[in-house]
Design a protein around this motif. Structure first.
Motif, PDB file in Angstrom:
ATOM      1  N   HIS A  14       0.719  -1.081   0.003  1.00  0.00           N
ATOM      2  CA  HIS A  14      -0.042   0.027   0.104  1.00  0.00           C
ATOM      3  C   HIS A  14       0.725   1.125  -0.103  1.00  0.00           C
ATOM      4  O   HIS A  14       1.695   1.421   0.887  1.00  0.00           O
ATOM      5  N   ARG A  91     -15.699   0.035  -5.994  1.00  0.00           N
ATOM      6  CA  ARG A  91     -14.334   0.299  -6.015  1.00  0.00           C
ATOM      7  C   ARG A  91     -13.915  -0.781  -5.017  1.00  0.00           C
ATOM      8  O   ARG A  91     -12.775  -1.407  -5.286  1.00  0.00           O
ATOM      9  N   GLU A  94     -13.665  -4.306  -6.942  1.00  0.00           N
ATOM     10  CA  GLU A  94     -12.720  -4.390  -7.779  1.00  0.00           C
ATOM     11  C   GLU A  94     -11.369  -4.861  -7.175  1.00  0.00           C
ATOM     12  O   GLU A  94     -10.384  -5.467  -7.847  1.00  0.00           O
ATOM     13  N   LYS A  95     -11.055  -4.714  -5.859  1.00  0.00           N
ATOM     14  CA  LYS A  95      -9.878  -5.296  -5.218  1.00  0.00           C
ATOM     15  C   LYS A  95     -10.091  -6.458  -4.337  1.00  0.00           C
ATOM     16  O   LYS A  95      -9.126  -7.333  -4.331  1.00  0.00           O
ATOM     17  N   LEU A 130     -10.485  -7.389   2.324  1.00  0.00           N
ATOM     18  CA  LEU A 130      -9.681  -6.220   1.805  1.00  0.00           C
ATOM     19  C   LEU A 130      -9.194  -5.465   3.035  1.00  0.00           C
ATOM     20  O   LEU A 130      -9.586  -5.066   4.064  1.00  0.00           O
ATOM     21  N   HIS A 134      -6.469   0.022   2.508  1.00  0.00           N
ATOM     22  CA  HIS A 134      -7.017   0.241   1.178  1.00  0.00           C
ATOM     23  C   HIS A 134      -8.600   0.844   1.341  1.00  0.00           C
ATOM     24  O   HIS A 134      -8.897   1.794   0.655  1.00  0.00           O
ATOM     25  N   TYR A 138     -10.029   4.469   0.179  1.00  0.00           N
ATOM     26  CA  TYR A 138     -11.166   4.947  -0.725  1.00  0.00           C
ATOM     27  C   TYR A 138     -12.321   5.734  -0.321  1.00  0.00           C
ATOM     28  O   TYR A 138     -12.797   6.497  -0.989  1.00  0.00           O
ATOM     29  N   PRO A 247      -5.900  -9.330  -0.732  1.00  0.00           N
ATOM     30  CA  PRO A 247      -5.229  -8.782  -1.692  1.00  0.00           C
ATOM     31  C   PRO A 247      -3.623  -8.494  -1.983  1.00  0.00           C
ATOM     32  O   PRO A 247      -3.292  -8.590  -0.750  1.00  0.00           O
ATOM     33  N   ASP A 248      -3.293  -8.655  -3.026  1.00  0.00           N
ATOM     34  CA  ASP A 248      -1.723  -7.962  -3.080  1.00  0.00           C
ATOM     35  C   ASP A 248      -0.894  -9.309  -2.809  1.00  0.00           C
ATOM     36  O   ASP A 248       0.214  -9.052  -2.110  1.00  0.00           O
TER      37      ASP A 248
END
Length: 564
Positions: A14, A91, A94-95, A130, A134, A138, A247-248
């Motif tokens: 991040h 949004r 999407e992640k 998530l 993040h 947002y 994620p990531d």
């Protein structure tokens, strides 16, 4: 003088932004009707929902960047519906990594698998992972686009006082202190809430001895997105380990600490490395390379304030309650807090809602917290037994689960869900609630419905009161139209939606949608002329098999301001 950290936090995934601190040009003048203390997910979502209600607000953020680490990681379907209202759900999806199942292991064997059902009529999956940094980013970016929201970075509330009409705040910044007045204050400043402590308020409930270390690592593991629980592994006997995929390419390990290990020992990097390597070895991935991103320690607590409304100061999220994370209850419960609070506060500010309505926030959400404390206590006592007796029972369950199917449901972790406000002061009295299908009792969230394409019923409900009418008539009953118009004239935001198996237009309705009759019957128990009254937070508060003149007036008489 307040001096927030202005060096960007370090992260493997991040990119942190340091926002300029704020010092208002005219400190004594405030354009915000509501001030929110705390810029975490709960405070930011409250800000965005209030703005959707047309209420100007100021958010005081003590830091100048979003929080560090994964923290609140798992967001339920209900939270996604609320985050849609806040304007960030698309949004997020999407992640985020969505999932439906979880596995529990003991002695190298899977002893329980939990499956969350997926309903094609719902707009979001049951559970979504998530990282909080993040999510906060947002929310901050969405808030910055809203003209009714003012984000004040690097603003730390140092003291306050209130009277019957307003709250006076003293705020410290890198440029010094300033004072201003706000009609309303929402305390969303977390588990260590300075507002709560300054007021001398105490929580009720339980604290547990179970402490867990959270460790985020970057590693490539060939595993699906599921919740994994390991009970009493050889490397951490008697304790529990939880794993989540993020994620990531980040994985989160939550592992329970033995009672004799201090927090300082637990957060020693050598001990963290040993714990992660031991868990990876047990899973068969000891040869996988990994990198440490973030770590912390937390204790399981189940506590709530008995009152959330204190004159002009209102509590939400962890400032109001502290709940065990087992069953993903932390942020998810806070989002439901502000979804309930914001429409009631907006009604009060706009003049049509009475003090009775605002005070119902305490009844509805303390009731939710108490129910969660009861459920979470069961999960916590299983995950982290607080006494030798509970540990003996847990260990017996673990042993029996290896051979006996009947004990395995005890591993269920009672996932967070939308609370049913069945005793809410807002619920209608004298309607047909007792004679209709019990699954949709007053206080329950009305089930969502896929209308067409990406269009869902919840998108149409908005932040109004809604009449959902089931019928094929060409026109709504005259008495219903008249009462809706009368409430609108008093300032109540109102919308009428018709779900019909034959028509695409109904006189007197704002929207009519044609829906298969069998779907309407199976989902709502719908029959011709049936009426549901739905609150601005999607919860049912009145229902009738056939509309009776005067029903809406009776439903609102308890909480609408008589002078409005």
């Amino acid at each position: 003088m307040h001096t927030p950290v202005t060096v960007p936090r370090q992260s493997l995934y991040h990119s942190y932004t340091v926002y300029p601190h704020t010092f208002p040009s005219d400190p004594a003048r405030s354009n915000g009707v509501v001030t929110i203390v705390g810029g975490g997910p709960i405070g930011l979502v409250a800000s965005l929902i209030l703005a959707r209600h047309g209420i100007k607000n100021i958010v005081l953020l003590s830091e100048q960047q979003v929080s560090e680490g994964s923290r609140g990681l798992v967001y339920t379907r209900r939270s996604m519906e609320i985050l849609k209202v806040a304007g960030v759900a698309d949004r997020i999806m999407e992640k985020a990594l969505s999932w439906t199942s979880g596995n529990s292991f003991y002695s190298g064997k899977r002893v329980f698998r939990m499956e969350n059902p997926v309903d094609p009529q719902d707009s979001y999956p049951p559970l979504n992972n998530l990282q909080q940094n993040h999510l906060e980013t947002y929310l901050v970016e969405e808030a910055a686009r809203q003209p009714l929201i003012e984000l004040r970075w690097g603003n730390h509330l140092t003291s306050f006082s209130q009277d019957e009409h307003e709250v006076t705040l003293v705020v410290d910044t890198p440029e010094g202190e300033y004072t201003y007045k706000t009609p309303w204050l929402i305390a969303a400043d977390g588990a260590r809430s300075a507002v709560r402590q300054s007021m001398g308020l105490t929580m009720e409930g339980n604290s547990y001895e179970g402490r867990f270390v959270i460790v985020d690592i970057r590693i490539d593991l060939p595993l699906p997105t599921e919740r994994l629980a390991y009970f009493s592994p050889d490397w951490n006997p008697g304790n529990t380990i939880l794993l989540h995929k993020e994620p990531d390419n980040i994985w989160r390990f939550d592992y329970q600490l033995p009672a004799h290990v201090s927090n300082e020992e637990a957060l020693d990097l050598q001990n963290i490395n040993q714990a992660v390597n031991a868990q990876l070895k047990m899973m068969g991935y000891e040869d996988k390379q990994w990198e440490l991103d973030w770590y912390s320690v937390y204790s399981a607590r189940a506590l709530t304030l008995p009152e959330y409304v204190h004159n002009r100061i209102l509590f939400a999220g962890d400032s109001a309650h502290m709940l065990p994370i087992f069953g993903v209850r932390g942020a998810n419960t806070g989002f439901q807090d502000v979804m309930d609070l914001c429409w009631k506060l907006a009604a009060t500010i706009k003049g049509w809602g009475s003090s009775y309505l605002l005070n119902s926030y305490t009844h509805d959400r303390v009731g939710a917290a108490m129910e969660i404390i009861d459920e979470a206590g069961k999960s916590t006592r299983f995950m982290a037994p607080p006494t030798d007796g509970f540990r003996l029972l847990r260990d017996a369950t673990l042993s029996l689960s290896l051979k006996h199917e009947f004990v395995r449901p005890l591993f269920h972790w009672r996932t967070s869900r939308a609370h049913v406000y069945r005793s809410s002061p807002v619920n209608s009295i004298g309607d047909d609630n007792q004679d209709m299908i019990p699954e949709l009792e007053n206080g329950a969230p009305i089930p969502n419905l896929k209308l067409s394409g990406k269009q869902y019923l919840y998108d149409e409900l908005g932040l109004d009161f809604n009449i959902v009418y089931f019928g094929n008539e060409e026109s709504l009953p005259d008495s219903l139209q008249k009462e809706v118009n009368e409430l609108r004239s008093q300032g109540v935001p109102f919308k009428v939606i018709v779900l019909s198996s034959e028509n695409t237009a109904t006189a007197g309705a704002d929207k009519t949608f044609r829906v298969d009759a069998q779907l309407l019957q199976s989902r709502y128990g719908a029959s011709q002329g049936q009426v549901y009254l739905v609150r601005p937070d999607h919860h049912i508060c009145g229902r009738w098999k056939k509309y009776v003149p005067g029903s809406l007036e009776n439903a609102f008489q308890k909480f609408i301001k008589k002078s409005a």
